[in-house]
Design a protein around this motif. Sequence first.
Motif, PDB file in Angstrom:
ATOM      1  N   CYS A  96      21.475  32.877  -0.733  1.00 13.24           N
ATOM      2  CA  CYS A  96      21.079  31.567  -1.262  1.00 13.24           C
ATOM      3  C   CYS A  96      22.228  30.839  -1.936  1.00 13.24           C
ATOM      4  O   CYS A  96      22.230  29.604  -2.000  1.00 13.24           O
ATOM      5  CB  CYS A  96      19.912  31.722  -2.242  1.00 13.24           C
ATOM      6  N   ASN A 151      19.807  24.330  -2.015  1.00 10.51           N
ATOM      7  CA  ASN A 151      18.583  24.900  -2.577  1.00 10.51           C
ATOM      8  C   ASN A 151      17.725  23.844  -3.265  1.00 10.51           C
ATOM      9  O   ASN A 151      18.141  22.701  -3.475  1.00 10.51           O
ATOM     10  CB  ASN A 151      18.944  26.010  -3.563  1.00 10.51           C
ATOM     11  N   TRP A 168      15.556  30.025   5.816  1.00  8.41           N
ATOM     12  CA  TRP A 168      16.405  29.358   4.827  1.00  8.41           C
ATOM     13  C   TRP A 168      15.806  29.543   3.431  1.00  8.41           C
ATOM     14  O   TRP A 168      14.585  29.557   3.267  1.00  8.41           O
ATOM     15  CB  TRP A 168      16.520  27.879   5.142  1.00  8.41           C
ATOM     16  N   CYS A 169      16.634  29.628   2.420  1.00  7.24           N
ATOM     17  CA  CYS A 169      16.131  29.863   1.059  1.00  7.24           C
ATOM     18  C   CYS A 169      15.240  28.728   0.580  1.00  7.24           C
ATOM     19  O   CYS A 169      14.238  28.966  -0.094  1.00  7.24           O
ATOM     20  CB  CYS A 169      17.299  30.063   0.097  1.00  7.24           C
ATOM     21  N   ARG A 170      15.565  27.488   0.918  1.00  2.00           N
ATOM     22  CA  ARG A 170      14.766  26.373   0.407  1.00  2.00           C
ATOM     23  C   ARG A 170      13.370  26.309   1.027  1.00  2.00           C
ATOM     24  O   ARG A 170      12.434  25.830   0.390  1.00  2.00           O
ATOM     25  CB  ARG A 170      15.513  25.048   0.575  1.00  2.00           C
ATOM     26  N   ARG A 230      11.779  29.190   2.209  1.00  2.85           N
ATOM     27  CA  ARG A 230      11.110  30.372   1.636  1.00  2.85           C
ATOM     28  C   ARG A 230      10.638  30.101   0.217  1.00  2.85           C
ATOM     29  O   ARG A 230       9.523  30.455  -0.171  1.00  2.85           O
ATOM     30  CB  ARG A 230      12.079  31.558   1.614  1.00  2.85           C
ATOM     31  N   ASP A 231      11.511  29.462  -0.583  1.00  2.00           N
ATOM     32  CA  ASP A 231      11.148  29.187  -1.976  1.00  2.00           C
ATOM     33  C   ASP A 231       9.992  28.192  -2.045  1.00  2.00           C
ATOM     34  O   ASP A 231       9.083  28.346  -2.883  1.00  2.00           O
ATOM     35  CB  ASP A 231      12.351  28.640  -2.740  1.00  2.00           C
TER      36      ASP A 231
END
Length: 202
Positions: free
Chosen positions: A73, A78, A109-111, A113-114
């Motif tokens: 990440c 993000n 992608w982290c964004r 998933r978050d």
Amino acid sequence: MHTAIPVRRRLLFLATSATAILAAGFVNALPAVAQPAPAGPWPALREDGAIVLFRHAEAPGIGDPTGFRLGDCATQRNLSEAGREQARRSGEELRRQRIPVGAVWSSQWCRTRDTAALMALGPVRDEPAFNSFFGEHGDRAARTAAARRKLLDWRGPGALVVVTHQVNITALTGLGVASAEGIVLQRRGGALAVTGRIAPPR
């Protein structure tokens, strides 16, 4: 005795009438999805087999930094604090509307998933078919075809929530989409039909 209408006035009247008739016919010919449903997107999303594609919540910038690495990440763009709040409120709205969520999928992608995790709608499953292909990240045609197959295979129970990227949603639906906005889809034969939009939280 009737006064004769000048030729110019009669021609203008006929042209105006014809334009009005053609315009009315064009409006009546528009597809039903072009007209907003009075009840909004929620009834369609309560049906088994419904799908909603969410763009990830606010993440300032475009694309990803040089040196991007999947799973790291720190190398990615993000969510901002405002984006994290958007994600939480998106999940709250689906719960408030009593949407029966059957599964939650996300790109890797982290964004995304978050966003999916903060929506708190259930366990989040990675689905690489919904990974971004912006820039040099993948083959647009192949990834879109794989994503469409997965969506068409969804039967429920409940609705499928997918958190992905603007480029993926536009490729699948032809529509632009804002951060944290949702596009509601239903299967119609072998195709996907847009049946509503969920506005980003304010």
